[in-house]
Design an enzyme around this catalytic site. Structure first.
Site, mmCIF file in Angstrom:
data_model
loop_
_atom_site.group_PDB
_atom_site.id
_atom_site.type_symbol
_atom_site.label_atom_id
_atom_site.label_comp_id
_atom_site.label_asym_id
_atom_site.label_seq_id
_atom_site.Cartn_x
_atom_site.Cartn_y
_atom_site.Cartn_z
ATOM 1 N N MET A 28 0.849 -1.197 0.000
ATOM 2 C CA MET A 28 0.000 0.000 0.000
ATOM 3 C C MET A 28 0.888 1.252 0.000
ATOM 4 O O MET A 28 0.449 2.336 0.374
ATOM 5 C CB MET A 28 -0.930 -0.018 1.210
ATOM 6 C CG MET A 28 -1.894 -1.212 1.168
ATOM 7 S SD MET A 28 -3.398 -0.991 2.103
ATOM 8 C CE MET A 28 -2.729 -0.780 3.747
ATOM 9 N N GLY A 29 2.147 1.094 -0.397
ATOM 10 C CA GLY A 29 3.048 2.239 -0.481
ATOM 11 C C GLY A 29 3.613 2.636 0.867
ATOM 12 O O GLY A 29 3.607 1.843 1.810
ATOM 13 N N HIS A 69 9.591 -3.381 3.347
ATOM 14 C CA HIS A 69 9.097 -3.619 1.983
ATOM 15 C C HIS A 69 10.264 -3.882 1.026
ATOM 16 O O HIS A 69 10.192 -4.760 0.166
ATOM 17 C CB HIS A 69 8.355 -2.388 1.461
ATOM 18 C CG HIS A 69 7.092 -2.058 2.180
ATOM 19 N ND1 HIS A 69 6.958 -0.955 2.970
ATOM 20 C CD2 HIS A 69 5.895 -2.697 2.223
ATOM 21 C CE1 HIS A 69 5.746 -0.900 3.464
ATOM 22 N NE2 HIS A 69 5.073 -1.949 3.038
ATOM 23 N N GLN A 75 -10.322 -2.675 2.552
ATOM 24 C CA GLN A 75 -9.833 -3.364 3.753
ATOM 25 C C GLN A 75 -9.761 -2.444 4.976
ATOM 26 O O GLN A 75 -9.264 -2.846 6.024
ATOM 27 C CB GLN A 75 -8.472 -4.022 3.485
ATOM 28 C CG GLN A 75 -7.316 -3.060 3.301
ATOM 29 C CD GLN A 75 -6.053 -3.775 2.828
ATOM 30 O OE1 GLN A 75 -5.959 -4.203 1.679
ATOM 31 N NE2 GLN A 75 -5.058 -3.915 3.690
ATOM 32 N N GLY A 129 5.214 -10.262 3.968
ATOM 33 C CA GLY A 129 5.983 -10.197 5.203
ATOM 34 C C GLY A 129 5.306 -10.967 6.330
ATOM 35 O O GLY A 129 4.079 -10.985 6.438
ATOM 36 N N ILE A 130 6.140 -11.583 7.171
ATOM 37 C CA ILE A 130 5.624 -12.355 8.306
ATOM 38 C C ILE A 130 5.034 -11.435 9.379
ATOM 39 O O ILE A 130 4.256 -11.861 10.211
ATOM 40 C CB ILE A 130 6.760 -13.232 8.892
ATOM 41 C CG1 ILE A 130 7.084 -14.365 7.919
ATOM 42 C CG2 ILE A 130 6.395 -13.826 10.250
ATOM 43 C CD1 ILE A 130 8.192 -15.283 8.386
ATOM 44 N N LYS A 131 5.389 -10.140 9.329
ATOM 45 C CA LYS A 131 4.839 -9.239 10.358
ATOM 46 C C LYS A 131 3.314 -9.314 10.360
ATOM 47 O O LYS A 131 2.692 -9.377 11.409
ATOM 48 C CB LYS A 131 5.292 -7.802 10.112
ATOM 49 C CG LYS A 131 5.131 -6.959 11.346
ATOM 50 C CD LYS A 131 4.893 -5.526 11.041
ATOM 51 C CE LYS A 131 3.436 -5.235 11.040
ATOM 52 N NZ LYS A 131 3.028 -4.045 10.373
ATOM 53 N N SER A 165 6.779 -0.735 10.495
ATOM 54 C CA SER A 165 5.404 -0.620 10.006
ATOM 55 C C SER A 165 5.159 0.817 9.595
ATOM 56 O O SER A 165 5.708 1.754 10.214
ATOM 57 C CB SER A 165 4.427 -1.009 11.124
ATOM 58 O OG SER A 165 3.132 -0.529 10.831
HETATM 59 O O1 PAF Z 1 -0.057 -5.791 3.545
HETATM 60 C C1 PAF Z 1 -0.489 -4.879 2.818
HETATM 61 O O2 PAF Z 1 0.163 -3.868 2.559
HETATM 62 C C2 PAF Z 1 -1.883 -5.012 2.221
HETATM 63 O O3 PAF Z 1 -2.751 -5.650 3.096
HETATM 64 C C3 PAF Z 1 -1.903 -5.693 0.845
HETATM 65 C C4 PAF Z 1 -1.407 -7.135 0.920
HETATM 66 C C5 PAF Z 1 -1.026 -4.915 -0.128
HETATM 67 C C6 PAF Z 1 -3.325 -5.728 0.282
HETATM 68 O O4 PAF Z 1 -3.851 -4.451 0.151
#
Ligand code: PAF
Length: 283
Positions: free
Chosen positions: A30-31, A37, A61, A149-151, A187
């Site tokens: 999600m940037g 990342h 979500q 990621g496992i986080k 995060s």
């Molecule tokens: O973990 C995230 O950043 C989001 O939940 C994902 C997997 C990109 C889905 O929007």
């Protein structure tokens, strides 16, 4: 790095790559990219010929009272980081490209188990939003491998289950938790932690590690361990959402004879909700 804002644009290039037999790795995000990342990108680069990253802040979500509108959007600096990390394609669609028929009428992917416990209990609909957008992204990119990621352990477990249940021909790979020097899991939401709270924020990891060490030394009184860890976190000044020992695959409450256990926790600071986990595996 090539940047695509449309499904068709990305697909045109990926079709050519697939015809050449290139292996495609995918990192959905999600940037607001941080080192965690970039480690996923690095991992994707090791085992694939083409690495695709997506940046899409998925409204589906986020709950009504959650931070979709204030979720950090840092497109320009994300692009720079992706270029430096050797990303080949960035997919950056807008809401209309991803949900052309609107959010309310969007077909959904539902994983009926595993999604109403842990984070799902306090974030109703969250995982339905995740599985729906990840399925769409999988259909768009059609990667050989996707890296998570496992986080976000529950997310990883739910996506694994979805891919298995729906026969998606994609290898779901996990990447270790990336941590700050003091152990706090990286995060995008760490930026909401106040300066005063920051030194104590590692209590979540410390209390989960404490439970893991107890389990490793043979203590299987899971409820008591969870209660004690809750006290440790509350003493540090935070509200506990949950601390739970779970079966690593199904996310059911851990049973006495489980050999793969994951201890998961979530706590609230003044304006952030932090999650972490630790897995224990008995050989
Ligand atoms: O973990 C995230 O950043 C989001 O939940 C994902 C997997 C990109 C889905 O929007």
């Amino acid at each position: 790095m090539k940047i695509f804002h449309t499904v068709n644009g990305l697909r045109d290039d990926l079709i050519q790559d697939r015809l050449q037999g290139l292996k495609i790795g995918f990192v959905p995000t999600m940037g607001n990219l941080h080192d965690g990342h970039l480690a996923l990108l690095h991992q994707a680069n090791q085992t694939n010929d083409i690495v695709v990253c997506s940046i899409f802040v998925n409204a589906l979500q986020f709950g009504l009272n959650e931070d979709w509108d204030k979720y950090p959007r840092t497109y320009e600096s994300d692009c720079e980081k992706l270029r430096a990390a050797g990303c080949d394609y960035l997919f950056h669609p807008d809401d209309v490209e991803m949900y052309p028929n609107g959010l309310d009428t969007q077909s959904r992917v539902i994983c009926p188990t595993m999604t109403d416990v842990l984070c799902g209990a306090s974030r109703p609909g969250h995982f339905e939003g995740v599985t729906t957008v990840v399925s769409k992204l999988f259909n768009i990119v059609q990667p050989d491998e996707a890296i998570f990621g496992i986080k976000d352990y529950q997310q990883l477990a739910v996506i694994r289950r979805m891919a298995e249940d729906l026969c998606m021909p994609i290898q779901i790979t996990s990447a270790p938790i990336h941590r700050e020097a003091d152990g706090l899991a990286m995060s995008s939401r760490n930026r909401y932690i106040t300066e005063d709270e920051r030194p104590q924020a590692t209590v979540l990891k410390e209390s989960l590690d404490w439970i893991a060490s107890q389990i490793r030394s043979g203590n299987r009184a899971f409820s008591e361990l969870e209660a004690e860890a809750t006290v440790q976190i509350e003493r540090a000044g935070f509200a506990v959402d949950y601390v739970t020992c779970s079966n690593s695959k199904t996310l059911d409450l851990a049973a006495d004879d489980d050999s793969e256990i994951t201890v998961l926790g979530a706590m609230f600071t003044e304006s952030a909700r932090l999650i972490d986990n630790v897995s224990i595996s008995e050989e």
